[in-house]
Write a protein that holds these residues in place. Structure first.
Motif, PDB file in Angstrom:
ATOM      1  N   THR A  36      90.440  80.896 -45.150  1.00 43.64           N
ATOM      2  CA  THR A  36      90.793  81.995 -45.869  1.00 43.64           C
ATOM      3  C   THR A  36      91.168  83.252 -44.978  1.00 43.64           C
ATOM      4  O   THR A  36      91.878  82.869 -44.031  1.00 43.64           O
ATOM      5  N   ASN A  65      85.902  74.351 -46.884  1.00 47.32           N
ATOM      6  CA  ASN A  65      86.142  75.670 -46.350  1.00 47.32           C
ATOM      7  C   ASN A  65      85.552  75.663 -44.822  1.00 47.32           C
ATOM      8  O   ASN A  65      84.491  75.460 -44.539  1.00 47.32           O
ATOM      9  N   GLU A  68      81.991  80.892 -44.317  1.00 55.27           N
ATOM     10  CA  GLU A  68      81.477  81.957 -45.564  1.00 55.27           C
ATOM     11  C   GLU A  68      80.225  83.095 -44.739  1.00 55.27           C
ATOM     12  O   GLU A  68      79.689  82.776 -43.903  1.00 55.27           O
ATOM     13  N   TYR A  80      83.957  84.273 -49.582  1.00 58.13           N
ATOM     14  CA  TYR A  80      85.108  83.241 -49.324  1.00 58.13           C
ATOM     15  C   TYR A  80      85.063  82.403 -50.284  1.00 58.13           C
ATOM     16  O   TYR A  80      86.359  81.807 -50.840  1.00 58.13           O
ATOM     17  N   TYR A  83      87.262  84.125 -53.045  1.00 57.14           N
ATOM     18  CA  TYR A  83      88.624  84.167 -52.416  1.00 57.14           C
ATOM     19  C   TYR A  83      89.326  82.725 -52.894  1.00 57.14           C
ATOM     20  O   TYR A  83      90.482  82.961 -53.271  1.00 57.14           O
ATOM     21  N   MET A  84      88.655  81.624 -52.542  1.00 58.39           N
ATOM     22  CA  MET A  84      89.392  80.313 -52.683  1.00 58.39           C
ATOM     23  C   MET A  84      89.295  80.296 -54.453  1.00 58.39           C
ATOM     24  O   MET A  84      90.440  79.507 -54.626  1.00 58.39           O
ATOM     25  N   HIS A  87      92.456  82.511 -55.309  1.00 59.61           N
ATOM     26  CA  HIS A  87      93.750  82.133 -54.664  1.00 59.61           C
ATOM     27  C   HIS A  87      94.163  80.656 -55.030  1.00 59.61           C
ATOM     28  O   HIS A  87      95.355  80.347 -55.042  1.00 59.61           O
TER      29      HIS A  87
END
Ligand code: PGA
Length: 242
Positions: A36, A65, A68, A80, A83-84, A87
């Protein structure tokens, strides 16, 4: 180590997205290590475009990922996981149950770290791990320290990291003090590492990480020992390399 420097952000993002897409094209059940932060946003944008244009499908892929924040729910705009979703995941055909982000709200954080490592082990080796770098040389949230952990663990965020990330929160006070991060061991086990760095403010740490001594004081310097490290830089980030 393969260092590529780009004179335009678009070309850099295109190269990063192209590399990720090519891995999934060749191996539809690829395991992707994702990151991220501000740096990969443009890469994810290009990846979504490639998906929309029919060049790549993620329906057999899975993802892990790096990290976090602790104490922030997946629905929190600065988490996060959120965010993922925003995006990347909401815009491609990856199966939601195959996307993994550590759970920063777990009641038993140590158990969550173990669970995360087991899930990575079960998925097999990460085919690629995308990485950014912090101004202090952190990767994931592995902050400079005398010793670094191999597996997923809880970290106290460095002041420098909290200050850098304060731009996303209303006040610096709101930036979490702890995070769960994949360890250096898990990162280094990936078949390929893709380090992406943009901006003049990172030029010095890029030089230290790639050409300085290998030391836990600059966790990213360990990347020098990886057999398959690809580095994408903009000209500013690469300006101090010798
Ligand atoms: P950034 O973060 O992409 O937002 O600069 C990178 C990092 O801290 O690892």
């Amino acid at each position: 180590m393969n260092i590529l420097t780009f004179n335009s952000e678009d070309k850099l993002n295109e190269a990063g997205a192209g590399l990720l897409a090519s891995i999934v094209q060749k191996k539809p059940d690829a395991v992707l290590g994702l990151a991220t932060g501000g740096t990969p946003v443009g890469i994810y944008e290009q990846l979504v475009k490639k998906y929309n244009d029919g060049f790549v499908s993620f329906k057999g892929a899975s993802s892990f990922n790096l990290d976090e924040y602790v104490g922030i729910a997946p629905t929190h705009e600065q988490s996060y996981r959120y965010y993922m979703q925003q995006h990347l995941f909401n815009h491609i055909d990856i199966k939601p149950e195959r996307t993994h982000v550590p759970n920063g709200m777990a009641e038993d954080l140590q158990a969550e770290c173990l669970r995360y490592d087991e899930a990575i082990a079960e998925a097999g080796q990460l085919d690629i791990q995308l990485l950014g770098i912090g101004h202090n040389g952190h990767i994931g949230f592995n902050e400079p320290a005398e010793e670094l952990s191999s597996g997923t663990h809880i970290v106290e965020l460095a002041e420098k990291t909290r200050q850098a990330n304060a731009r996303y929160f209303a006040t610096e006070e709101e930036v979490p003090r702890q995070a769960i991060t994949m360890g250096i061991g898990s990162i280094m086990k990936a078949k390929m590492l893709l380090l992406v760095v943009k901006g003049e403010d990172k030029a010095e740490i890029v030089q230290r990480a790639l050409q300085g001594p290998i030391t836990t004081d600059c966790p990213a310097s360990l990347l020098q020992t990886h057999p398959n490290l690809v580095v994408l830089l903009d000209e500013a980030a690469g300006s101090k390399l010798q």
